[in-house]
Write a protein that holds these residues in place. Sequence first.
Motif, short mmCIF file in Angstrom:
data_model
loop_
_atom_site.label_atom_id
_atom_site.label_comp_id
_atom_site.label_asym_id
_atom_site.label_seq_id
_atom_site.Cartn_x
_atom_site.Cartn_y
_atom_site.Cartn_z
N ALA A 87 108.29 -71.09 59.36
CA ALA A 87 107.88 -70.90 60.75
C ALA A 87 109.07 -70.52 61.63
O ALA A 87 108.96 -69.66 62.51
CB ALA A 87 107.19 -72.16 61.27
N HIS A 90 110.01 -66.98 60.85
CA HIS A 90 108.99 -66.15 61.47
C HIS A 90 109.33 -65.90 62.94
O HIS A 90 109.31 -64.76 63.41
CB HIS A 90 107.62 -66.83 61.31
N TYR A 102 107.92 -55.97 60.19
CA TYR A 102 107.42 -57.35 60.16
C TYR A 102 106.58 -57.62 61.40
O TYR A 102 105.48 -58.18 61.30
CB TYR A 102 108.57 -58.35 60.06
N THR A 103 107.08 -57.23 62.55
CA THR A 103 106.36 -57.45 63.80
C THR A 103 105.01 -56.73 63.77
O THR A 103 103.99 -57.30 64.18
CB THR A 103 107.21 -56.98 65.00
N TYR A 106 102.67 -58.62 61.60
CA TYR A 106 102.23 -59.83 62.28
C TYR A 106 101.08 -59.52 63.23
O TYR A 106 100.04 -60.21 63.23
CB TYR A 106 103.39 -60.47 63.05
N ILE A 127 102.10 -69.99 60.58
CA ILE A 127 102.42 -69.82 59.17
C ILE A 127 101.61 -70.80 58.32
O ILE A 127 101.06 -70.44 57.29
CB ILE A 127 103.94 -69.96 58.92
N ILE A 162 102.34 -62.80 54.59
CA ILE A 162 103.07 -63.95 54.06
C ILE A 162 104.02 -63.51 52.95
O ILE A 162 105.12 -64.06 52.81
CB ILE A 162 102.09 -65.05 53.58
N LEU A 165 107.07 -62.22 54.73
CA LEU A 165 107.85 -63.36 55.22
C LEU A 165 108.58 -64.05 54.08
O LEU A 165 109.77 -64.39 54.20
CB LEU A 165 106.94 -64.36 55.94
N TYR A 169 112.54 -64.59 53.59
CA TYR A 169 113.07 -65.93 53.37
C TYR A 169 114.10 -65.91 52.23
O TYR A 169 115.20 -66.44 52.37
CB TYR A 169 111.92 -66.90 53.05
#
Length: 180
Positions: A87, A90, A102-103, A106, A127, A162, A165, A169
């Motif tokens: 989170a 994110h 990514y944005t 989202y 998330i 996900i 993300l 990560y």
Amino acid sequence: MYISQELRQKSIAEYLLYMWQVEDIIRAYDCSLTRLRREYISRFECDDEQRDELTDWYGNLVTMMNGEGKRESGHLQINQIVVQQLAELHAQLLGSTKFPFYTAQYYKVLPFIVELRNRGDKNQNEIETCLNALYGTMMLRLQKREISPDTKHAIAEITTFIGLLSDYYLKDKEEGLEFE
């Protein structure tokens, strides 16, 4: 145990979903290491040393679940920390202009997140809402239950999001991301 180690290196989201499933398996055996060993671990094809390692691993998880009051529901603190880390990442990704893909992804899943949050726990972060949707769908598939086309579409979009993300990560853990 071996699967969790591999997944943690490959995909943190898959790791979390796997660990949530392990928590549910432990609950199915009443958080009893004796039952887990006799009725579950004994079915694995592995040597005695591996079986002992698995028993220790499950035993540690049983101890944590009992100690944290997670016998009936909820997730272990070690898993909640990973969700919180996701989170936080994110939020960093959204707050940076360096990650437009990514944005965009989202905002593509945001309507699904809003709908899920309106139906469920409004106090969860976005998330965790996505991960819960993925886990719920995984459980439906294991039960061979029908999944509507709309849900399949939403889950496909959430999976992509996900997954992205999760990739960031791992990249952040390995190389470090620069957010500006």
